[in-house]
Design an enzyme around this catalytic site. Sequence first.
Site, mmCIF file in Angstrom:
data_model
loop_
_atom_site.group_PDB
_atom_site.id
_atom_site.type_symbol
_atom_site.label_atom_id
_atom_site.label_comp_id
_atom_site.label_asym_id
_atom_site.label_seq_id
_atom_site.Cartn_x
_atom_site.Cartn_y
_atom_site.Cartn_z
ATOM 1 N N ASP A 402 0.836 -1.209 0.000
ATOM 2 C CA ASP A 402 0.000 0.000 0.000
ATOM 3 C C ASP A 402 0.870 1.257 0.000
ATOM 4 O O ASP A 402 0.520 2.263 -0.635
ATOM 5 C CB ASP A 402 -1.007 0.001 1.156
ATOM 6 C CG ASP A 402 -0.396 -0.309 2.517
ATOM 7 O OD1 ASP A 402 0.838 -0.462 2.602
ATOM 8 O OD2 ASP A 402 -1.173 -0.396 3.498
ATOM 9 N N HIS A 406 0.841 3.954 -2.814
ATOM 10 C CA HIS A 406 0.606 5.360 -2.447
ATOM 11 C C HIS A 406 1.637 6.256 -3.123
ATOM 12 O O HIS A 406 1.294 7.238 -3.780
ATOM 13 C CB HIS A 406 0.673 5.506 -0.920
ATOM 14 C CG HIS A 406 0.635 6.923 -0.417
ATOM 15 N ND1 HIS A 406 -0.468 7.464 0.207
ATOM 16 C CD2 HIS A 406 1.568 7.900 -0.440
ATOM 17 C CE1 HIS A 406 -0.215 8.723 0.527
ATOM 18 N NE2 HIS A 406 1.021 9.010 0.156
ATOM 19 N N GLU A 407 2.906 5.931 -2.950
ATOM 20 C CA GLU A 407 3.968 6.813 -3.438
ATOM 21 C C GLU A 407 3.985 6.871 -4.963
ATOM 22 O O GLU A 407 4.167 7.929 -5.552
ATOM 23 C CB GLU A 407 5.322 6.362 -2.891
ATOM 24 C CG GLU A 407 5.422 6.416 -1.367
ATOM 25 C CD GLU A 407 5.211 7.800 -0.789
ATOM 26 O OE1 GLU A 407 5.318 8.782 -1.540
ATOM 27 O OE2 GLU A 407 4.907 7.903 0.407
ATOM 28 N N HIS A 410 1.464 9.147 -6.327
ATOM 29 C CA HIS A 410 1.888 10.557 -6.410
ATOM 30 C C HIS A 410 2.510 10.835 -7.780
ATOM 31 O O HIS A 410 2.343 11.915 -8.349
ATOM 32 C CB HIS A 410 2.908 10.882 -5.319
ATOM 33 C CG HIS A 410 2.302 11.154 -3.967
ATOM 34 N ND1 HIS A 410 1.217 11.971 -3.797
ATOM 35 C CD2 HIS A 410 2.645 10.722 -2.728
ATOM 36 C CE1 HIS A 410 0.912 12.038 -2.500
ATOM 37 N NE2 HIS A 410 1.758 11.288 -1.833
ATOM 38 N N GLU A 430 -2.986 13.529 -1.322
ATOM 39 C CA GLU A 430 -2.776 12.461 -0.344
ATOM 40 C C GLU A 430 -3.933 11.463 -0.345
ATOM 41 O O GLU A 430 -3.734 10.257 -0.209
ATOM 42 C CB GLU A 430 -2.607 13.068 1.049
ATOM 43 C CG GLU A 430 -1.241 13.683 1.282
ATOM 44 C CD GLU A 430 -0.135 12.651 1.113
ATOM 45 O OE1 GLU A 430 -0.313 11.492 1.543
ATOM 46 O OE2 GLU A 430 0.892 12.991 0.526
ATOM 47 N N HIS A 498 -1.818 15.877 5.041
ATOM 48 C CA HIS A 498 -2.062 14.536 5.590
ATOM 49 C C HIS A 498 -3.196 14.571 6.611
ATOM 50 O O HIS A 498 -4.015 13.674 6.677
ATOM 51 C CB HIS A 498 -0.805 13.993 6.275
ATOM 52 C CG HIS A 498 0.348 13.767 5.361
ATOM 53 N ND1 HIS A 498 1.285 14.740 5.103
ATOM 54 C CD2 HIS A 498 0.719 12.688 4.637
ATOM 55 C CE1 HIS A 498 2.184 14.258 4.263
ATOM 56 N NE2 HIS A 498 1.866 13.019 3.957
HETATM 57 ZN ZN LIG Z 1 1.868 10.996 0.287
#
Ligand SMILES: [Zn+2]
Length: 914
Positions: A402, A406-407, A410, A430, A498
């Site tokens: 995950d 997630h990264e 981006h 985010e 965040h």
């Molecule tokens: Zn992030």
Amino acid sequence: MHQRSRSPKLLGAAIAAVLGLGLGVPPAAAGAARAADADPVPGLVAGSDTAAPQLVTGLAEPAAGGTPADAARAHLAAHRDRYRVDPAQLVETGTERAADGRRTVRFAQQHGGVPVFGAAYLVHLVGEGGGQRVESVGGKYFTGLTVPTVPGVPDEVLRRLALGAIEDPTAREGATVEDHGPVVLPGGAGRLARHFTVRGTDPAVWASTAREVFVDAATGQLALTYDVRAPYRAAAAAASAAPDGRAAAATAAVEPATGTAPDALGRSVPVNVGRLPDGSYQLTDLARPAAITTYDAAGREVLDFNGGLPADARPAASAGPDFPASTGTSGATDAHLNAAAVDDFYRTRLGRAGIDGDNGPITSVVNVTSFGEPLQNAYWDGRKMIYGGGTGTYRPFSVARDVAGHEMTHGVVEHTAQLVYLGQSGALDEAVADYFGNAIEVTSRGIPMTDPRAALLGEDLCRTGTPEACAVRRLDDGRTTVADFIGAPAGVDNGGVHLNSTIFSGALWDVRRALDPLTADRLVYRALAEYLTPLDDFVDARNAVLAAGRALGLDRAQLRAVAGAFDAHGIKSGWQRRIGVDSRSLLSELSTESIAPDAAAGRWVAATAGKGGRGSLGVYAGSVAGSAEPVRLSPDDGRSHGWPATDGTSAAWAAMGQGANGQWGMEVFARPLDGGAARSVHSAANQYLGDVRISGGDVAFLANDFSTGRTWPQLSRAGAPVTAVPLPEGHAAADLTLKDGLLAWTESWQVGERTVSAPTLYSIAEGRTLAQYPVPDATRVSGTRLAGGRLLWVETPTDPTRGSSIRSGAPDGSGAADVLSGSTTAPRRITALTATDRAVTFGYAGGRVSDTMKNTDLPKLWQLPLAGGTPERVSCNRGGQYAPVADRGTRVLWLDATAGRTDLVVRERPAGTC
Ligand SMILES: [Zn+2]
């Protein structure tokens, strides 16, 4: 993925407040909300601060032939009355073709040939050839821009001023400045700025000194600043590294092969690898359109990999097709497999050609260290994945699918919606990254949505403890805008990127539970790739998702379910107004820099870039009773006027920009509050003038010389030319205060290695220092203020287990005593102090910025009698409270960030307990 902290120095809130965007309720939105009963997708959403609509859906208008870009441009030109868009100001930045043939043409807005920050307008086309039709149009295009595009301040001066965005002087030394050229900041008439990325080189703060900086090109004022998403090392150090293009070259002579490698748990798993001409193997997966290569940094410093790959870096290698144990313990195997899982998800499920949409190489670097310790983090550096190795506490960061998802998402955002990493648009970045991070993990690992751990992010990273305790965020935390939005200023987590993300990702995760996961993933991806634009806020994004849902062919019940998920998380227009506050607003939506207010005798002064943060910075005055509209005190001369002060009768302030002589500099002005012209008190080139104060006919301020770095007080009595207040050689002044013929400041100087500071009181009539109050060793002084015939100040021990105390002393230097004793049980650092003859008001620094930070951790104001007593909360407003100024009695004004913007507000007396 872990957020980085900065001191919450900047005042203000989200980008919306800076640019004056998105916080007003579009006129059409109220109607759209009522119409939701009939159709969950709004047909027309008016733009905010522009005549161009934010969204027009449900069209079926024939489009001209030719390329999609030609057809889109012709459509906008043919309907100028509807869109108010000037096609001559549009630059096509790309056309996205979906699997179903639908095309999205993305235009960027320019103003006089200069890019408009975050402005993107999108046209959606369906059908082919002669049957080509426009189906919907939307985004942000600013119709009110009139600002001249010729900079007033030389680029070299702007570049120097950009360095001021790095507050830590050690980090500023040796910082590098990357110049991105001119840009128009939207809002009202617009603001011409120059965009720089400033990167510090101080190892101790390396992760928090890379900032995007926009300097007003007419005045030199910092117009907008925020942290870049990924830590970057300074460009000077990166120059020795090869560009990432080498990653592609590294695979040129490599043959696809298969092998095995141990994963981080030591299990042997099949991997796609590459065979080199010499018969050895490396972790390069050539079995897919986008080559995936994984490097083992073997404990090398992370800074060596920022900006490029070091020339001698090699992919994880093996003599044979079965890779050695180190490939597992370093995290290389997991990084390799997770990159493939992310690519598979985007490619086969969503039809995307890799992270960049163009089958560019996907590169991961594992097992990096940060100043000798394993990096306890993972991030997308703009071109590749960087993972820290394992510690006693954490597994290698590449283990968590995950987190990898997630990264890398981006990276997808950078190639699609390009959401600005600040405030609500940053929280959307985010949120989308969290959504796909978890969606990729549960899909590829076959975890059902009903599994209670499906919503956890990063739950696999800890060696001990429960997944729930290990997870950094959870998408089922049930948070809503009205109940839970954290009013963080820009200096805290980039305005809550965040801290507020799960409000939106929670809604998306509910959609994934309500619809089938595949439909939900297509929906969120389509919104990201085809509807979202860089400055969108939560409500814009809600509308974008719904419009994407209609384009995807969702039926009425499905669209209702999507709208219901947003409703359940409070994501609907006007939500800010439903957050309760117990203060009265005097001025709303202030811009975020140089705006600290002052007040005296029922009058206030504050600086703002016009209502809603528009235009250049100016000084305004009003009455605390609010009986009349605020009036602008500063002349409209193209300079930034800020840093204001008042004694209730007159005001003084400083201006920055080009003076009458054409040179950049600063100038201090004074003016009666009720009529009369502004008069120049002092002007200076190559000096920074701040801490402006006024009392009776006297004006005082601090001057900081750029070349020597010295800071000293300057004083003008009754309109006379300024004179310097002499300080001993090597001494500096801060926290200037002026009242009834007394001037005071915090004086600091070096004694050997130590910095000593002391509150210092000066008689203007006698022209001499009356007192310098002794303070204990290892104690920092701040917040000097004159009130009730005494000097007050804050003493903060350098020992973090001891809290700040507030002290006061008589003008002759005698009788120094505690007003508030420092607490050892709940030590907190007092960062703001203001007082009247009756009451002392102070603000605590908030808690440390963390993933679990709440509104209660943001700075709040407290008040106690000047004679001492028990502090009470000034206001129960839940967000950050900054820059308090006492007016008279117990009345206090301050800047409040509760609703995600900066308002100047007031209360007559403390709220007590909250
Ligand atoms: Zn992030």
